[in-house]
Design an enzyme around this catalytic site. Structure first.
Site, PDB file in Angstrom:
ATOM      1  N   ASP A 247      -7.248  -7.691   2.008  1.00 55.36           N
ATOM      2  CA  ASP A 247      -6.238  -7.825   3.054  1.00 55.36           C
ATOM      3  C   ASP A 247      -6.838  -7.324   4.353  1.00 55.36           C
ATOM      4  OD1 ASP A 247      -4.672  -5.081   4.124  1.00 55.36           O
ATOM      5  OD2 ASP A 247      -5.851  -4.806   2.291  1.00 55.36           O
TER       6      ASP A 247
ATOM      7  N   ASP B 114       0.859  -1.182   0.000  1.00 56.46           N
ATOM      8  CA  ASP B 114       0.000   0.000   0.000  1.00 56.46           C
ATOM      9  C   ASP B 114       0.896   1.233   0.000  1.00 56.46           C
ATOM     10  OD1 ASP B 114       0.913   0.383   2.567  1.00 56.46           O
ATOM     11  OD2 ASP B 114      -0.970  -0.120   3.533  1.00 56.46           O
TER      12      ASP B 114
END
Length: 376
Positions: free
Chosen positions: A271, A92
């Site tokens: 996730d 990310d």
């Protein structure tokens, strides 16, 4: 990266597919264990590969940038070599972590300046240096820098936040295409859709982001304080806007039932820290519901941890033994519970793939969700 749809469910938006990267293929829908600082907390890579069946793991740009730092990662040859993980990695952008540092960060058009939670030192993420950082980390799939808007934000704030995310995305994409991977394999990036809980902003965010999306797109700013029903509504809002040819990644979600409901709404990738974080606190997930091992009722339950489980630990340890470890504060408790929960999540999405291929996903999902939300 290449994404292809292999099968679709006739009664929902669920589909199964395949993502191909230079570090291997990923069967979707897929859950990605969170390896924040280059490790899935308390779990050996051997177990991730062989027992849990992880096809891809997630790393966090904010944490890896601060420690071990970019110099070490570059000298190591990137995160794959540094951690000895030879399968795909997604990073990310660090936007969510910066979002959570409300008291020690400042956001401007240029980027985000924040203080390290480790030593208080000041740093700045811009769209451009965020690309450079993720190039050095070396993830197969990178996330564009965004501002994660709070789930309860008013419309004025949400619109201003979206404009910032769009501006950063334009700069991020430009710099991404002006730079090259550092370690001899391809990288791609996903734009992130924001817009809070406002349908028109979500649609606008989609339409703008799709200009920069190659094989996939991320849906951010959900499960950050808004009601669950609103999250599902936003997924239903963006589903018809995102081309079926794009992989869809719902960031930071969620409970087992969240996963199945999102799969029914067209999501491919997930996730969440919940499997490991909750496991460390004595909660384990099963297809029949959740178990809080701190409850005395499990003290003399000598049945396997999960009779329907697929991992080594499910059939090796009993509920009574794992409860004993949890109550004793033994570090092995966290490892066993984490491994079980991750294997459960990976098995859940595997079952989803099987039912999508069989054409009965929606019926199976509806029956399964009722059990998943039960507290045993």
């Amino acid at each position: 990266m290449k994404f292809e749809v292999l099968a679709t469910d006739p009664c929902s938006q669920a589909r199964c597919g395949r993502i191909t990267t230079d570090h291997g293929t990923i069967e979707t829908p897929i859950f990605m264990p969170v390896g924040t600082v280059g490790s899935v907390k308390g779990v050996y890579h051997r177990d991730l590969r062989e027992d849990i069946g992880a096809q891809i793991i997630l790393g966090n740009t904010y944490h890896l940038y601060l420690r071990p730092g970019l110099d070490i990662l570059r000298r190591a040859g990137g995160l794959h070599k540094f951690t000895s993980w030879d399968r795909p990695i997604l990073t990310d952008s660090g936007g969510f972590q910066v979002f959570s540092l409300t008291q020690i960060r400042k956001i401007t058009e240029e980027g985000c300046t924040f203080q390290s939670h480790i030593d208080g030192s000041r740093h700045t993420f811009t769209a451009e240096n965020n690309v450079d950082t993720q190039r050095i980390i070396g993830a197969d799939i990178m996330m564009a820098l965004d501002e994660c808007c709070p789930g309860d934000a008013d419309r004025k704030y949400a619109e201003k936040s979206l404009r910032l995310t769009q501006h950063w995305l334009e700069r991020y994409a430009k710099h991404f295409h002006e730079t090259e991977p550092l370690y001899g394999y391809d990288q791609t990036f996903f734009p992130i859709i924001q817009g809070c809980v406002y349908p028109d902003l979500r649609v606008e965010a989609c339409e703008h982001a799709l200009q920069y999306a190659d094989a996939g797109i991320a849906i951010g700013g959900l499960a950050v304080g808004e009601p669950t029903e609103k999250m599902y509504e936003m997924l239903e809002t963006v589903d018809p806007v995102i081309p079926k040819s794009k992989a869809r990644y719902l960031m930071g979600v969620g409970t087992p039932s969240n996963l199945l409901e999102a799969i029914a709404r067209g999501v491919d990738m997930f996730d969440c820290v919940m499997p490991t974080r909750n496991g460390r606190n004595g909660m384990i997930f099963t297809l029949n519901g959740t178990i809080n091992l701190r409850n005395a009722k499990w003290a003399d339950d000598f049945s396997p941890l999960d009779e329907t489980g697929t991992s080594f630990v499910d059939h090796t340890y009993t509920k009574a033994y794992l409860r004993h470890l949890v109550i004793s504060g033994e570090m092995l408790a966290a490892e066993i519970a984490s491994e079980h929960n991750l294997a459960f999540y990976l098995n859940l999405v595997r079952l989803a793939r099987e039912h999508i291929q069989a054409g009965d996903f929606l019926q199976w999902k509806n029956e399964t969700v009722k059990k998943l939300d039960t507290r045993l």
